[in-house]
Motif scaffolding. Sequence first.
Motif, PDB file in Angstrom:
ATOM      1  N   GLU A  99       0.798  -1.237  -0.154  1.00 29.40           N
ATOM      2  CA  GLU A  99       0.328  -0.317   0.068  1.00 29.40           C
ATOM      3  C   GLU A  99       0.896   1.936  -0.131  1.00 29.40           C
ATOM      4  O   GLU A  99       0.509   2.333  -1.038  1.00 29.40           O
ATOM      5  CB  GLU A  99      -1.005  -0.086   1.610  1.00 29.40           C
ATOM      6  CG  GLU A  99      -2.488  -0.835   1.074  1.00 29.40           C
ATOM      7  CD  GLU A  99      -2.671  -1.560   1.821  1.00 29.40           C
ATOM      8  OE1 GLU A  99      -2.351  -0.078   3.323  1.00 29.40           O
ATOM      9  OE2 GLU A  99      -3.145  -2.140   2.635  1.00 29.40           O
ATOM     10  N   ARG A 100       1.928   1.353   0.866  1.00 27.23           N
ATOM     11  CA  ARG A 100       2.739   2.020   1.037  1.00 27.23           C
ATOM     12  C   ARG A 100       3.079   2.612  -0.509  1.00 27.23           C
ATOM     13  O   ARG A 100       3.525   3.742  -0.983  1.00 27.23           O
ATOM     14  CB  ARG A 100       3.539   2.347   1.646  1.00 27.23           C
ATOM     15  CG  ARG A 100       3.402   2.256   3.178  1.00 27.23           C
ATOM     16  CD  ARG A 100       3.733   3.343   4.386  1.00 27.23           C
ATOM     17  NE  ARG A 100       2.711   3.625   5.498  1.00 27.23           N
ATOM     18  CZ  ARG A 100       3.376   2.847   6.241  1.00 27.23           C
ATOM     19  NH1 ARG A 100       4.938   2.550   6.828  1.00 27.23           N
ATOM     20  NH2 ARG A 100       2.579   3.239   7.604  1.00 27.23           N
ATOM     21  N   THR A 103       1.009   4.061  -2.831  1.00 29.87           N
ATOM     22  CA  THR A 103       1.079   5.711  -2.312  1.00 29.87           C
ATOM     23  C   THR A 103       2.099   6.235  -3.056  1.00 29.87           C
ATOM     24  O   THR A 103       1.475   7.768  -3.539  1.00 29.87           O
ATOM     25  CB  THR A 103       0.160   5.968  -0.921  1.00 29.87           C
ATOM     26  OG1 THR A 103      -0.470   4.897  -0.496  1.00 29.87           O
ATOM     27  CG2 THR A 103       0.207   6.831  -0.651  1.00 29.87           C
ATOM     28  N   GLU A 106       2.078   7.449  -6.336  1.00 30.34           N
ATOM     29  CA  GLU A 106       0.826   7.978  -7.016  1.00 30.34           C
ATOM     30  C   GLU A 106       1.192   9.642  -6.419  1.00 30.34           C
ATOM     31  O   GLU A 106       0.822  10.329  -7.424  1.00 30.34           O
ATOM     32  CB  GLU A 106      -0.684   7.737  -5.790  1.00 30.34           C
ATOM     33  CG  GLU A 106      -1.380   6.669  -6.809  1.00 30.34           C
ATOM     34  CD  GLU A 106      -2.278   6.084  -5.475  1.00 30.34           C
ATOM     35  OE1 GLU A 106      -2.669   7.094  -4.913  1.00 30.34           O
ATOM     36  OE2 GLU A 106      -2.819   5.192  -6.287  1.00 30.34           O
TER      37      GLU A 106
END
Length: 151
Positions: A99-100, A103, A106
């Motif tokens: 997830e990191r 992120t 992005e």
Amino acid sequence: MRITAAQRTANENRIRAAMDRLLRGEIPPDGRCDVKTLATEAGVDRTAFYGDRPYAHLREEFEARLHTLQQQGTVPDPRLAQITRLKAENTALRERLTERDETIAELAAFRTEALSRLAAQHDEITRLRTTGPTAANVKRLPTRNTQIGPC
């Protein structure tokens, strides 16, 4: 070498006592909650627990009780519980890391796009300043002095 009925009964009692200790979680150092440790704790040869040997029924009983405890959520071997906990923690950490990473990717794309837009806006402002006013009601703003000191 044949054993007497009294010896067999004594062995079965030692095996059952060792079985109870292991299933309560009293695992010896360098041991596990398995048939090998059960045989070692009871002082019986491990091969006596397999096939049609005299203590095969006790091995089956031990494995059934262990399976029942595991189904109830009780893990008598603390190392197995620790391994399970660490595997779950490892999976959770890997998910957080993924997830990191997403992120970060992005945000890097957003940063690149924002810098690109700022550069395009700067180029447009610079171009508009150099073309000069074309309409009578538009005034040209003074350019900023880039020298250091009072204005």
